[in-house]
Design a protein around this motif. Structure first.
Motif, PDB file in Angstrom:
ATOM      1  N   ASN A 219      70.083   9.204  32.941  1.00 22.11           N
ATOM      2  CA  ASN A 219      68.806   8.491  32.871  1.00 22.11           C
ATOM      3  C   ASN A 219      68.955   6.981  32.955  1.00 22.11           C
ATOM      4  OD1 ASN A 219      67.826  11.051  32.591  1.00 22.11           O
ATOM      5  ND2 ASN A 219      66.732  10.683  30.674  1.00 22.11           N
ATOM      6  N   ASN A 220      70.122   6.455  32.619  1.00 25.36           N
ATOM      7  CA  ASN A 220      70.296   5.007  32.770  1.00 25.36           C
ATOM      8  C   ASN A 220      70.521   4.601  34.228  1.00 25.36           C
ATOM      9  OD1 ASN A 220      72.891   6.124  32.884  1.00 25.36           O
ATOM     10  ND2 ASN A 220      73.852   4.381  31.873  1.00 25.36           N
ATOM     11  N   ASP A 221      70.475   5.588  35.134  1.00 21.56           N
ATOM     12  CA  ASP A 221      70.569   5.314  36.576  1.00 21.56           C
ATOM     13  C   ASP A 221      69.206   5.369  37.268  1.00 21.56           C
ATOM     14  OD1 ASP A 221      73.440   5.154  36.569  1.00 21.56           O
ATOM     15  OD2 ASP A 221      73.494   7.339  36.441  1.00 21.56           O
ATOM     16  N   ILE A 222      68.153   5.684  36.544  1.00 17.13           N
ATOM     17  CA  ILE A 222      66.842   5.912  37.161  1.00 17.13           C
ATOM     18  C   ILE A 222      66.367   4.694  37.943  1.00 17.13           C
ATOM     19  CG2 ILE A 222      64.366   6.201  36.645  1.00 17.13           C
ATOM     20  CD1 ILE A 222      65.168   8.231  34.500  1.00 17.13           C
ATOM     21  N   GLU A 223      66.363   3.529  37.323  1.00 16.49           N
ATOM     22  CA  GLU A 223      65.841   2.327  38.002  1.00 16.49           C
ATOM     23  C   GLU A 223      66.689   1.948  39.215  1.00 16.49           C
ATOM     24  OE1 GLU A 223      64.506   2.195  33.735  1.00 16.49           O
ATOM     25  OE2 GLU A 223      66.438   2.497  34.733  1.00 16.49           O
ATOM     26  N   SER A 231      68.833   7.400  47.956  1.00 14.47           N
ATOM     27  CA  SER A 231      69.257   7.618  46.575  1.00 14.47           C
ATOM     28  C   SER A 231      69.775   9.036  46.405  1.00 14.47           C
ATOM     29  CB  SER A 231      68.091   7.363  45.619  1.00 14.47           C
ATOM     30  OG  SER A 231      67.000   8.221  45.901  1.00 14.47           O
ATOM     31  N   TYR A 232      70.905   9.166  45.726  1.00 17.39           N
ATOM     32  CA  TYR A 232      71.555  10.462  45.526  1.00 17.39           C
ATOM     33  C   TYR A 232      71.800  10.707  44.040  1.00 17.39           C
ATOM     34  CZ  TYR A 232      72.570  11.136  50.494  1.00 17.39           C
ATOM     35  OH  TYR A 232      72.457  11.331  51.843  1.00 17.39           O
ATOM     36  N   ALA A 233      71.279  11.824  43.549  1.00 17.20           N
ATOM     37  CA  ALA A 233      71.607  12.297  42.201  1.00 17.20           C
ATOM     38  C   ALA A 233      72.730  13.318  42.332  1.00 17.20           C
ATOM     39  CB  ALA A 233      70.377  12.916  41.540  1.00 17.20           C
ATOM     40  N   MET A 234      73.676  13.249  41.432  1.00 14.00           N
ATOM     41  CA  MET A 234      74.814  14.151  41.494  1.00 14.00           C
ATOM     42  C   MET A 234      74.384  15.583  41.158  1.00 14.00           C
ATOM     43  SD  MET A 234      76.821  11.854  42.424  1.00 14.00           S
ATOM     44  CE  MET A 234      78.314  12.841  42.583  1.00 14.00           C
ATOM     45  N   ALA A 235      75.189  16.538  41.583  1.00 12.22           N
ATOM     46  CA  ALA A 235      74.882  17.956  41.335  1.00 12.22           C
ATOM     47  C   ALA A 235      74.725  18.246  39.849  1.00 12.22           C
ATOM     48  CB  ALA A 235      75.982  18.833  41.933  1.00 12.22           C
ATOM     49  N   ASN A 236      75.411  17.464  39.017  1.00 12.70           N
ATOM     50  CA  ASN A 236      75.415  17.679  37.569  1.00 12.70           C
ATOM     51  C   ASN A 236      74.456  16.721  36.838  1.00 12.70           C
ATOM     52  OD1 ASN A 236      77.591  15.984  38.747  1.00 12.70           O
ATOM     53  ND2 ASN A 236      77.820  15.255  36.652  1.00 12.70           N
ATOM     54  N   CYS A 237      73.450  16.197  37.530  1.00  5.13           N
ATOM     55  CA  CYS A 237      72.618  15.124  36.980  1.00  5.13           C
ATOM     56  C   CYS A 237      71.598  15.636  35.958  1.00  5.13           C
ATOM     57  CB  CYS A 237      71.888  14.394  38.107  1.00  5.13           C
ATOM     58  SG  CYS A 237      70.558  15.363  38.846  1.00  5.13           S
ATOM     59  N   SER A 238      70.964  14.681  35.274  1.00  6.71           N
ATOM     60  CA  SER A 238      69.898  15.004  34.328  1.00  6.71           C
ATOM     61  C   SER A 238      68.648  15.449  35.098  1.00  6.71           C
ATOM     62  CB  SER A 238      69.552  13.785  33.473  1.00  6.71           C
ATOM     63  OG  SER A 238      68.902  12.789  34.250  1.00  6.71           O
ATOM     64  N   PRO A 239      67.783  16.257  34.482  1.00 13.11           N
ATOM     65  CA  PRO A 239      66.543  16.685  35.151  1.00 13.11           C
ATOM     66  C   PRO A 239      65.652  15.514  35.534  1.00 13.11           C
ATOM     67  CG  PRO A 239      66.955  18.028  33.203  1.00 13.11           C
ATOM     68  CD  PRO A 239      67.951  16.912  33.163  1.00 13.11           C
ATOM     69  N   LEU A 241      66.563  12.457  36.369  1.00 19.67           N
ATOM     70  CA  LEU A 241      67.083  11.767  37.549  1.00 19.67           C
ATOM     71  C   LEU A 241      66.866  12.606  38.802  1.00 19.67           C
ATOM     72  CD1 LEU A 241      68.595   9.055  38.111  1.00 19.67           C
ATOM     73  CD2 LEU A 241      70.651  10.438  38.372  1.00 19.67           C
ATOM     74  N   ALA A 242      67.028  13.902  38.670  1.00 18.48           N
ATOM     75  CA  ALA A 242      66.818  14.794  39.815  1.00 18.48           C
ATOM     76  C   ALA A 242      65.403  14.669  40.357  1.00 18.48           C
ATOM     77  CB  ALA A 242      67.107  16.235  39.410  1.00 18.48           C
ATOM     78  N   SER A 243      64.446  14.409  39.476  1.00 24.65           N
ATOM     79  CA  SER A 243      63.046  14.356  39.892  1.00 24.65           C
ATOM     80  C   SER A 243      62.709  13.105  40.696  1.00 24.65           C
ATOM     81  CB  SER A 243      62.128  14.432  38.667  1.00 24.65           C
ATOM     82  OG  SER A 243      62.207  13.252  37.892  1.00 24.65           O
ATOM     83  N   ILE A 244      63.536  12.056  40.589  1.00 25.59           N
ATOM     84  CA  ILE A 244      63.213  10.818  41.321  1.00 25.59           C
ATOM     85  C   ILE A 244      64.166  10.538  42.483  1.00 25.59           C
ATOM     86  CG2 ILE A 244      62.130   9.804  39.268  1.00 25.59           C
ATOM     87  CD1 ILE A 244      65.283   8.211  40.464  1.00 25.59           C
ATOM     88  N   ALA A 245      65.325  11.196  42.511  1.00 24.16           N
ATOM     89  CA  ALA A 245      66.276  10.967  43.594  1.00 24.16           C
ATOM     90  C   ALA A 245      65.788  11.615  44.885  1.00 24.16           C
ATOM     91  CB  ALA A 245      67.647  11.517  43.218  1.00 24.16           C
ATOM     92  N   LYS A 246      66.063  10.960  45.981  1.00 22.45           N
ATOM     93  CA  LYS A 246      65.666  11.492  47.294  1.00 22.45           C
ATOM     94  C   LYS A 246      66.567  12.647  47.714  1.00 22.45           C
ATOM     95  CE  LYS A 246      63.158  10.989  51.137  1.00 22.45           C
ATOM     96  NZ  LYS A 246      61.684  11.138  51.145  1.00 22.45           N
TER      97      LYS A 246
END
Length: 265
Positions: A219-223, A231-239, A241-246
């Motif tokens: 979540n500290n990567d959201i902004e 923008s890429y969220a990792m496979a193991n990311c938080s829910p 972050l997954a919701s905002i990553a492209k």
């Protein structure tokens, strides 16, 4: 065209054992330099710790440390944002009295500070994230320092949300609480984060936000990821972050960041 790359470190660039494929990265980094692409390491960790992973490349890397509170390039401090000193000690008093949390790191520009009564297990844990560490009998004895972050380890997951919500409510407009993985909660300045720090650097370089390729997992990567369409969220990311990553990147344990960067290069 990609003109800048920003990577979170733990859970993103690094594998779970806190290593990365050095040979693979070195082969890509040569192309990154040749193509004049800016490379940013953006982490909640201490600068002194971050630079140890890239000691031979620091002249080519911009480091956004302590969740955006400080930015360094070639060992020069470019920007820094500090907490009010009295606020810091008020918050620490609340943490001790109301929640009895003992696993605390007070993060300054020069060092990270922990209580000298902390467990050996906690010291070993934080050495993954901090390089300069000083033990003190009381945080109030620290002199000639400016503080940029309070980091807490809270193993009780039910307590995490309670602490975050109540501290944000009590100190509304004065601090923000974010999770950074591994039972960690960071208390940071409300308008200071990775996104602000990276945007400031992009503006200095004359790079548009959508020319940034960004990777994160927590979540500290959201902004940071909100800055760009790449923008890429990792496979193991938080829910969250997954919701905002492209896009989604492969796991950090499978060199997911490097695999995506190679495709773009």
């Amino acid at each position: 065209m990609i003109k800048a790359i920003a990577v979170d470190k733990d859970g993103t660039f690094l594998r779970s054992d806190h290593t990365y494929d050095v040979e693979y990265f070195d082969s890509l980094f040569e192309k990154i330099i040749q193509q004049d692409i800016k490379f940013i390491v953006a982490s909640g960790n201490q600068y002194a710790q971050l630079r140890t992973f890239f000691s031979e490349k620091i002249q080519h890397i911009t480091f956004v440390a302590e969740n955006g509170a400080v930015t360094y390039h070639n060992d020069e401090l470019l920007t820094a944002h500090y907490f009010n000193q009295q606020l810091i000690f008020d918050v620490l008093n609340t943490i001790n009295q109301d929640y009895h949390i003992r696993d605390i790191v007070l993060c300054g520009i020069h060092s990270a500070y922990i209580n000298d009564q902390c467990s050996d297990e906690f010291l070993k844990f934080i050495q993954n994230y901090y390089y300069n560490i000083d033990k003190v009998s009381s945080f109030s004895e620290i002199k000639n320092e400016r503080f940029v972050k309070i980091a807490l380890r809270i193993k009780d997951k039910a307590l995490v949300e309670k602490v975050m919500n109540e501290l944000e409510q009590k100190y509304k407009g004065e601090l923000r609480a974010v999770t950074s993985g591994n039972d960690s909660v960071d208390l940071i300045l409300p308008k200071v984060h990775k996104g602000v720090a990276i945007k400031e650097q992009l503006n200095k370089w004359g790079i548009h936000q959508d020319e940034l390729l960004a990777f994160g997992d927590a979540n500290n990567d959201i902004e940071m990821l909100e800055l760009t369409q790449c923008s890429y969220a990792m496979a193991n990311c938080s829910p969250e972050l997954a919701s905002i990553a492209k896009y989604r990147a492969p796991s950090n344990d499978d060199s997911g960041v490097l695999r995506v960067i190679e495709q773009y290069l």
